[in-house]
Write a protein that holds these residues in place. Structure first.
Motif, PDB file in Angstrom:
ATOM      1  N   LYS A 282       0.817  -1.213   0.000  1.00  0.00           N
ATOM      2  CA  LYS A 282       0.000   0.000   0.000  1.00  0.00           C
ATOM      3  C   LYS A 282       0.852   1.266   0.000  1.00  0.00           C
ATOM      4  CE  LYS A 282      -3.905  -2.082   2.483  1.00  0.00           C
ATOM      5  NZ  LYS A 282      -4.780  -1.994   3.682  1.00  0.00           N
ATOM      6  N   GLU A 283       2.153   1.088  -0.199  1.00  0.00           N
ATOM      7  CA  GLU A 283       3.110   2.198  -0.229  1.00  0.00           C
ATOM      8  C   GLU A 283       3.158   2.956   1.091  1.00  0.00           C
ATOM      9  OE1 GLU A 283       2.256   4.620  -3.611  1.00  0.00           O
ATOM     10  OE2 GLU A 283       2.891   3.092  -5.063  1.00  0.00           O
ATOM     11  N   LEU A 284       2.921   2.251   2.194  1.00  0.00           N
ATOM     12  CA  LEU A 284       3.071   2.828   3.524  1.00  0.00           C
ATOM     13  C   LEU A 284       4.469   2.542   4.036  1.00  0.00           C
ATOM     14  CD1 LEU A 284      -0.342   1.769   5.122  1.00  0.00           C
ATOM     15  CD2 LEU A 284       0.270   4.019   4.238  1.00  0.00           C
ATOM     16  N   VAL A 285       5.077   3.508   4.677  1.00  0.00           N
ATOM     17  CA  VAL A 285       6.442   3.369   5.193  1.00  0.00           C
ATOM     18  C   VAL A 285       6.387   3.140   6.695  1.00  0.00           C
ATOM     19  CG1 VAL A 285       8.707   4.440   5.416  1.00  0.00           C
ATOM     20  CG2 VAL A 285       7.308   4.881   3.379  1.00  0.00           C
ATOM     21  N   PRO A 286       6.874   1.996   7.189  1.00  0.00           N
ATOM     22  CA  PRO A 286       6.853   1.739   8.633  1.00  0.00           C
ATOM     23  C   PRO A 286       7.774   2.700   9.388  1.00  0.00           C
ATOM     24  CG  PRO A 286       7.327  -0.260   7.368  1.00  0.00           C
ATOM     25  CD  PRO A 286       7.452   0.890   6.436  1.00  0.00           C
ATOM     26  N   LYS A 287       7.546   2.788  10.673  1.00  0.00           N
ATOM     27  CA  LYS A 287       8.462   3.542  11.522  1.00  0.00           C
ATOM     28  C   LYS A 287       9.764   2.768  11.661  1.00  0.00           C
ATOM     29  CE  LYS A 287       5.833   3.968  15.136  1.00  0.00           C
ATOM     30  NZ  LYS A 287       5.405   4.445  16.479  1.00  0.00           N
ATOM     31  N   GLY A 288      10.836   3.467  12.023  1.00  0.00           N
ATOM     32  CA  GLY A 288      12.136   2.815  12.143  1.00  0.00           C
ATOM     33  C   GLY A 288      12.142   1.670  13.135  1.00  0.00           C
ATOM     34  N   SER A 289      11.407   1.821  14.235  1.00  0.00           N
ATOM     35  CA  SER A 289      11.373   0.760  15.248  1.00  0.00           C
ATOM     36  C   SER A 289      10.707  -0.493  14.708  1.00  0.00           C
ATOM     37  CB  SER A 289      10.641   1.250  16.497  1.00  0.00           C
ATOM     38  OG  SER A 289       9.314   1.662  16.180  1.00  0.00           O
TER      39      SER A 289
END
Length: 372
Positions: A282-289
């Motif tokens: 869905k082209e969502l970028v997770p958080k670094g954690s």
């Protein structure tokens, strides 16, 4: 002409508190018949000694025509730049005949005292509201809950207001009410030992919310998922996630991140990886954690190819794993006997990670030599 005086009994109640109250006693009462005169009191101060605050108070009262309404009082309160003076005007008008404060006037003065950090006044007003000084409304109760949730000593008072709303006929809790209370509960989930206690409250409110027909939004459903995931009840978190479509809510990156964290912490890495791939689709970028917990979980299961692929994915989003994440992957390769591959991976990480400093690079190399 002899000057008319204000309501002496009211002024005496705050005479000791503010200098204006002493001088306000000498001001004219705009509600009194203009044809009636009262001899000046022997204790009335000289008009030339009135302070600017006293003049402001007198001017504001003169603007309140006889028979003023709640709307007139609200306008007078909002136009008053001094919060203490506004509070005095609120008290003075509340003691006049044929007038009673409404929920609108209470909401106005409550917002003034909170915004100007007159918290003692705010707490007094809240007690009056709960005691029935005015008819409660949803905006008024929500403002009270928001204030109470922001102060630790009033945390339980917020839920007293919530119970009052539940028992009310015309001021039932709405979506904003549940947002405020759930957010307040979630802020206490930092301590693992007590999060299970507050989870009961989250579950209870979630049930009451659905039973009352209040439609949750994505923000509320995310908070419920986070509460379950934090306490290790990932099946419940996934169930809430699957209910999003029923309420026509769209999962966002926080929805997926809470599930990835919860599933990886429970050792259900395959499911966590599945949600990761779904959100990336869905082209969502997770958080670094979220990136890092997935990388470490894959590496600890010996799935280094997948872990390294997620590392490259993270670097492609201009985010850098921390030293512990790098060591988990690289030293894991060494323990599997893939030392040469581990050295190559370190060099590749260094080329692609513009944030990797010399210290991190040397620590990784020294770790490889030690493990080797």
């Amino acid at each position: 002409m002899a000057r008319q005086i204000l309501h002496h009994r009211f002024l005496q109640t705050f005479l000791h508190r503010r200098p204006i109250s002493t001088t306000a006693a000498a001001a004219g009462n705009p509600l009194q018949n203009s044809t009636t005169t009262i001899p000046p009191s022997p204790h009335t101060p000289n008009p030339t000694t009135r302070t600017p605050l006293a003049k402001q108070f007198e001017t504001c009262l003169q603007n309140l025509k006889p028979g003023f309404t709640q709307y007139d009082v609200v306008e007078a309160l909002r136009s008053q730049p001094d919060p203490d003076l506004a509070f005095d005007i609120f008290r003075w008008t509340g003691q006049q005949r044929n007038y009673k404060h409404s929920s609108t006037t209470y909401l106005t003065i409550l917002q003034i005292t909170i915004n100007n950090k007159r918290y003692q006044h705010s707490e007094t007003l809240i007690e009056e509201i709960l005691a029935g000084a005015c008819t409660g409304t949803v905006p008024l109760y929500n403002s009270v809950i928001k204030f109470c949730c922001g102060r630790k000593v009033l945390f339980n008072r917020a839920f007293d207001v919530y119970k009052t709303m539940l028992n009310s006929e015309d001021a039932k809790p709405d979506l904003e009410t549940y947002k405020l209370l759930l957010d307040s509960l979630l802020r206490r989930f930092n301590n693992v030992n007590v999060c299970f206690v507050y989870l009961r409250g989250v579950k209870s409110m979630w049930k009451q919310m659905k039973a009352a027909g209040v439609v949750p939004d994505t923000f509320v459903m995310n908070m419920v998922m986070k509460a379950h995931a934090k306490c290790g009840e990932v099946d419940q978190a996934v169930r809430v996630f699957n209910e999003m479509g029923l309420y026509r809510n769209e999962a966002n990156l926080y929805s997926y991140c809470y599930l990835i964290h919860g599933l990886c912490e429970k050792g259900r890495v395959d499911e966590g990886l599945g949600f990761y791939k779904e959100m990336r689709g869905k082209e969502l970028v997770p958080k670094g954690s979220s990136f890092m917990i997935l990388i470490c979980s894959l590496a600890m299961e010996g799935r280094f190819d997948e872990a390294i692929k997620v590392v490259y994915d993270m670097l492609g989003e201009s985010m850098s794993p921390d030293l512990l994440t790098y060591k988990t992957v690289v030293e894991g390769l060494c323990r599997e006997g893939k030392v040469d591959e581990a050295f190559d991976v370190v060099e590749e990480f260094r080329k692609k990670d513009s944030f990797m400093n010399e210290k991190t690079y040397k620590v990784l190399l020294n770790g490889l030599r030690y493990v080797n």
